[in-house]
Write a protein that holds these residues in place. Structure first.
Motif, mmCIF file in Angstrom:
data_model
loop_
_atom_site.group_PDB
_atom_site.id
_atom_site.type_symbol
_atom_site.label_atom_id
_atom_site.label_comp_id
_atom_site.label_asym_id
_atom_site.label_seq_id
_atom_site.Cartn_x
_atom_site.Cartn_y
_atom_site.Cartn_z
ATOM 1 N N LYS A 2 0.832 -1.189 0.000
ATOM 2 C CA LYS A 2 0.000 0.000 0.000
ATOM 3 C C LYS A 2 0.874 1.249 0.000
ATOM 4 O O LYS A 2 1.861 1.317 0.709
ATOM 5 N N PHE A 3 0.480 2.205 -0.796
ATOM 6 C CA PHE A 3 1.200 3.476 -0.844
ATOM 7 C C PHE A 3 0.892 4.274 0.411
ATOM 8 O O PHE A 3 -0.253 4.403 0.822
ATOM 9 N N ASP A 4 1.935 4.825 1.032
ATOM 10 C CA ASP A 4 1.787 5.642 2.235
ATOM 11 C C ASP A 4 2.548 6.948 2.014
ATOM 12 O O ASP A 4 3.780 6.960 1.977
ATOM 13 N N MET A 8 6.609 7.876 2.283
ATOM 14 C CA MET A 8 7.367 8.384 1.150
ATOM 15 C C MET A 8 7.985 9.735 1.507
ATOM 16 O O MET A 8 9.123 10.019 1.151
ATOM 17 N N ASP A 64 10.497 2.592 -7.383
ATOM 18 C CA ASP A 64 9.968 1.590 -6.465
ATOM 19 C C ASP A 64 10.376 1.909 -5.031
ATOM 20 O O ASP A 64 9.563 1.845 -4.112
ATOM 21 N N ALA A 67 8.515 5.305 -3.899
ATOM 22 C CA ALA A 67 7.085 5.177 -3.635
ATOM 23 C C ALA A 67 6.757 4.177 -2.534
ATOM 24 O O ALA A 67 5.874 4.411 -1.721
ATOM 25 N N PHE A 68 7.492 3.042 -2.504
ATOM 26 C CA PHE A 68 7.104 1.960 -1.603
ATOM 27 C C PHE A 68 8.185 1.531 -0.615
ATOM 28 O O PHE A 68 7.947 0.688 0.238
#
Length: 95
Positions: A2-4, A8, A64, A67-68
């Motif tokens: 999940k993107f947070d 980030m 990558d 973002a993650f």
């Protein structure tokens, strides 16, 4: 996965600090305002894809990771590429 945005933002800040830039200096380098940089680092603003690409290039990190937080080593990437090449060669031989 999940993107947070907050996580980030922490990565953006850590990268900037490791590179030795102030918020103002790095914001100027990236053609954004200091206020935008602050909001990014706090996770209160989600950056555009173009910004992420420019930041990743400037910081020499992968999208990558940015973002993650996933950091794939060059060795793992090489192994994955070699495995794909072998699979494609086998497939080609079957044709």
């Amino acid at each position: 996965m999940k993107f947070d945005a907050k996580e980030m933002g922490k990565r953006i800040k850590n990268i900037r600090v490791k590179m030795g830039y102030t918020q103002e200096e790095f914001a100027e380098f990236l053609h954004i305002s200091r206020e935008q940089m602050i909001r990014l680092e706090m996770g209160k603003r989600i950056p555009s894809f173009l910004f992420m690409v420019e930041f990743a290039i400037a910081a020499n990190v992968s999208l990558d990771y940015l973002a993650f937080g996933r950091n794939i080593s060059n060795q793992v990437m090489k192994e994955n590429i070699h495995a794909m090449i072998e699979a494609l060669q086998k497939f080609d031989a079957m044709l």
